[in-house]
Design a protein around this motif. Structure first.
Motif, PDB file in Angstrom:
ATOM      1  N   LYS A 140       0.914  -1.179   0.144  1.00  0.00           N
ATOM      2  CA  LYS A 140       0.148   0.019   0.019  1.00  0.00           C
ATOM      3  C   LYS A 140       0.817   1.195   0.112  1.00  0.00           C
ATOM      4  O   LYS A 140       1.744   1.197   0.638  1.00  0.00           O
ATOM      5  CB  LYS A 140      -0.785   0.058   1.240  1.00  0.00           C
ATOM      6  CG  LYS A 140      -1.670  -1.150   1.393  1.00  0.00           C
ATOM      7  CD  LYS A 140      -3.055  -1.068   0.347  1.00  0.00           C
ATOM      8  CE  LYS A 140      -3.970  -2.107   0.851  1.00  0.00           C
ATOM      9  NZ  LYS A 140      -5.025  -2.061  -0.215  1.00  0.00           N
ATOM     10  N   CYS A 141       0.577   2.347  -0.788  1.00  0.00           N
ATOM     11  CA  CYS A 141       1.120   3.624  -0.669  1.00  0.00           C
ATOM     12  C   CYS A 141       0.290   4.544   0.166  1.00  0.00           C
ATOM     13  O   CYS A 141      -0.934   4.514  -0.027  1.00  0.00           O
ATOM     14  CB  CYS A 141       1.125   4.107  -2.142  1.00  0.00           C
ATOM     15  SG  CYS A 141       2.280   3.281  -3.247  1.00  0.00           S
ATOM     16  N   THR A 142       1.084   5.026   1.044  1.00  0.00           N
ATOM     17  CA  THR A 142       0.493   5.820   2.163  1.00  0.00           C
ATOM     18  C   THR A 142       0.914   7.214   2.556  1.00  0.00           C
ATOM     19  O   THR A 142       2.022   7.337   2.078  1.00  0.00           O
ATOM     20  CB  THR A 142       0.383   4.921   3.518  1.00  0.00           C
ATOM     21  OG1 THR A 142       1.749   4.639   3.762  1.00  0.00           O
ATOM     22  CG2 THR A 142      -0.503   3.707   3.433  1.00  0.00           C
ATOM     23  N   ALA A 143       0.172   8.075   3.037  1.00  0.00           N
ATOM     24  CA  ALA A 143       0.406   9.491   3.371  1.00  0.00           C
ATOM     25  C   ALA A 143      -0.437   9.765   4.400  1.00  0.00           C
ATOM     26  O   ALA A 143      -1.362   9.195   4.758  1.00  0.00           O
ATOM     27  CB  ALA A 143       0.326  10.204   2.315  1.00  0.00           C
ATOM     28  N   VAL A 144      -0.314  10.771   5.065  1.00  0.00           N
ATOM     29  CA  VAL A 144      -1.211  11.175   6.315  1.00  0.00           C
ATOM     30  C   VAL A 144      -1.273  12.886   6.520  1.00  0.00           C
ATOM     31  O   VAL A 144      -0.535  13.414   6.016  1.00  0.00           O
ATOM     32  CB  VAL A 144      -0.795  10.730   7.879  1.00  0.00           C
ATOM     33  CG1 VAL A 144      -0.716   9.264   7.897  1.00  0.00           C
ATOM     34  CG2 VAL A 144       0.383  10.995   8.377  1.00  0.00           C
ATOM     35  N   ARG A 145      -2.447  13.158   6.923  1.00  0.00           N
ATOM     36  CA  ARG A 145      -2.520  14.303   7.358  1.00  0.00           C
ATOM     37  C   ARG A 145      -3.154  14.321   8.550  1.00  0.00           C
ATOM     38  O   ARG A 145      -3.815  13.668   8.912  1.00  0.00           O
ATOM     39  CB  ARG A 145      -3.563  15.211   6.125  1.00  0.00           C
ATOM     40  CG  ARG A 145      -4.696  15.053   5.927  1.00  0.00           C
ATOM     41  CD  ARG A 145      -5.478  15.721   4.844  1.00  0.00           C
ATOM     42  NE  ARG A 145      -6.923  15.061   5.039  1.00  0.00           N
ATOM     43  CZ  ARG A 145      -7.625  15.214   3.714  1.00  0.00           C
ATOM     44  NH1 ARG A 145      -7.282  15.746   2.671  1.00  0.00           N
ATOM     45  NH2 ARG A 145      -8.913  14.653   3.700  1.00  0.00           N
ATOM     46  N   PHE A 146      -2.923  15.474   9.444  1.00  0.00           N
ATOM     47  CA  PHE A 146      -3.397  15.822  10.635  1.00  0.00           C
ATOM     48  C   PHE A 146      -3.355  17.479  11.006  1.00  0.00           C
ATOM     49  O   PHE A 146      -2.852  18.113  10.336  1.00  0.00           O
ATOM     50  CB  PHE A 146      -2.777  15.102  11.708  1.00  0.00           C
ATOM     51  CG  PHE A 146      -1.124  15.329  11.626  1.00  0.00           C
ATOM     52  CD1 PHE A 146      -0.506  16.295  12.552  1.00  0.00           C
ATOM     53  CD2 PHE A 146      -0.238  14.904  10.725  1.00  0.00           C
ATOM     54  CE1 PHE A 146       0.716  16.453  12.411  1.00  0.00           C
ATOM     55  CE2 PHE A 146       1.027  14.814  10.768  1.00  0.00           C
ATOM     56  CZ  PHE A 146       1.506  15.668  11.416  1.00  0.00           C
ATOM     57  N   VAL A 147      -3.913  17.622  12.116  1.00  0.00           N
ATOM     58  CA  VAL A 147      -3.855  19.104  12.718  1.00  0.00           C
ATOM     59  C   VAL A 147      -2.994  19.246  13.926  1.00  0.00           C
ATOM     60  O   VAL A 147      -3.081  18.232  14.807  1.00  0.00           O
ATOM     61  CB  VAL A 147      -5.354  19.540  12.930  1.00  0.00           C
ATOM     62  CG1 VAL A 147      -5.411  20.760  13.500  1.00  0.00           C
ATOM     63  CG2 VAL A 147      -6.290  19.268  11.597  1.00  0.00           C
ATOM     64  N   ILE A 148      -2.552  20.094  14.051  1.00  0.00           N
ATOM     65  CA  ILE A 148      -1.709  20.505  15.334  1.00  0.00           C
ATOM     66  C   ILE A 148      -2.372  21.893  15.651  1.00  0.00           C
ATOM     67  O   ILE A 148      -2.327  22.813  15.167  1.00  0.00           O
ATOM     68  CB  ILE A 148      -0.023  20.873  14.883  1.00  0.00           C
ATOM     69  CG1 ILE A 148       0.410  19.480  14.660  1.00  0.00           C
ATOM     70  CG2 ILE A 148       0.410  21.400  16.546  1.00  0.00           C
ATOM     71  CD1 ILE A 148       1.985  19.502  14.594  1.00  0.00           C
ATOM     72  N   ASP A 149      -2.891  21.720  16.935  1.00  0.00           N
ATOM     73  CA  ASP A 149      -3.698  22.892  17.553  1.00  0.00           C
ATOM     74  C   ASP A 149      -3.216  23.214  18.892  1.00  0.00           C
ATOM     75  O   ASP A 149      -3.538  22.664  19.709  1.00  0.00           O
ATOM     76  CB  ASP A 149      -5.215  22.368  17.514  1.00  0.00           C
ATOM     77  CG  ASP A 149      -6.077  23.612  18.063  1.00  0.00           C
ATOM     78  OD1 ASP A 149      -5.400  24.785  18.189  1.00  0.00           O
ATOM     79  OD2 ASP A 149      -7.351  23.535  18.141  1.00  0.00           O
ATOM     80  N   GLY A 150      -2.369  24.205  19.138  1.00  0.00           N
ATOM     81  CA  GLY A 150      -1.581  24.377  20.153  1.00  0.00           C
ATOM     82  C   GLY A 150      -0.716  23.272  20.611  1.00  0.00           C
ATOM     83  O   GLY A 150       0.379  22.888  19.800  1.00  0.00           O
ATOM     84  N   GLU A 151      -1.032  22.530  21.579  1.00  0.00           N
ATOM     85  CA  GLU A 151      -0.102  21.306  21.937  1.00  0.00           C
ATOM     86  C   GLU A 151      -0.864  19.927  21.570  1.00  0.00           C
ATOM     87  O   GLU A 151      -0.404  18.990  22.025  1.00  0.00           O
ATOM     88  CB  GLU A 151       0.455  21.562  23.369  1.00  0.00           C
ATOM     89  CG  GLU A 151      -0.731  21.725  24.476  1.00  0.00           C
ATOM     90  CD  GLU A 151      -0.292  21.819  25.787  1.00  0.00           C
ATOM     91  OE1 GLU A 151      -0.802  21.455  26.800  1.00  0.00           O
ATOM     92  OE2 GLU A 151       0.779  22.549  25.931  1.00  0.00           O
ATOM     93  N   THR A 152      -1.827  19.843  20.905  1.00  0.00           N
ATOM     94  CA  THR A 152      -2.720  18.960  20.561  1.00  0.00           C
ATOM     95  C   THR A 152      -2.556  18.525  18.975  1.00  0.00           C
ATOM     96  O   THR A 152      -2.510  19.503  18.217  1.00  0.00           O
ATOM     97  CB  THR A 152      -4.362  19.220  20.716  1.00  0.00           C
ATOM     98  OG1 THR A 152      -4.430  19.710  22.096  1.00  0.00           O
ATOM     99  CG2 THR A 152      -4.978  17.970  20.587  1.00  0.00           C
TER     100      THR A 152
END
Length: 169
Positions: A140-152
């Motif tokens: 599988k080819c993969t990548a990720v995305r996410f959020v950094i909100d302050g220290e979260t």
């Protein structure tokens, strides 16, 4: 709040679907093995980018991108390196520093296997985004995305394509 797109091990190939997946991110982070400087330039023309070189990258990439990047994103101490290992199995080159001064988020590539693991001993999140390119043994080819909100760190999403589908497209 920052929206982050994370990938690794492109090995000179970027599938066009990744651009749609990263459309709403603020920054792209690449955890090494770009494959070509042209690929790195293509990503950095699309979004602001941070990256590190990997073991297959040539001098042209190594002149532009360091082996390690450590920086603050919002209130999160981030460390990106290509060959870093994972909780309980850190590479000897990062192990002393990771125990002496652990980050909040440790990112590495190299294994071609997507891993998101919380290191309970050192109290931080480890992410390996797997391989976004098709070269290698992964299925599988993969990548990720996410959020950094302050220290979260939150709202993590995975992009995945069957390797054979990537090759055909």
């Amino acid at each position: 709040m920052k929206h982050i797109g994370l990938l690794s091990d492109t090995h000179g190939f970027l599938h066009q679907r990744l651009f749609a997946f990263f459309e709403k991110v603020d920054e792209i982070w690449h955890a090494g093995d770009f494959g070509t400087l042209e690929l790195a330039d293509q990503l950095s023309a699309f979004k602001p980018m941070k990256g590190v070189y990997g073991n297959i990258d040539g001098q042209d990439v190594r002149v532009v991108y360091p082996q390690h990047q450590r920086f603050m994103c919002e209130k999160v101490d981030v460390w990106i390196t290509h060959i870093g290992g994972y909780p309980g199995h850190y590479e000897r080159f990062v192990k002393p520093e990771i125990y002496r001064n652990p980050p909040n988020l440790f990112i590495s590539g190299h294994s071609h296997i997507l891993k998101v693991i919380y290191d309970k001993e050192l109290n931080f999140l480890h992410i390996n985004p797997g391989a976004a390119g098709y070269k290698g043994f992964h299925k599988k080819c993969t990548a990720v995305r996410f959020v950094i909100d302050g220290e979260t760190i939150k709202d993590m999403e995975v992009w995945e394509m069957d390797r054979n589908e990537v090759i055909k497209d």
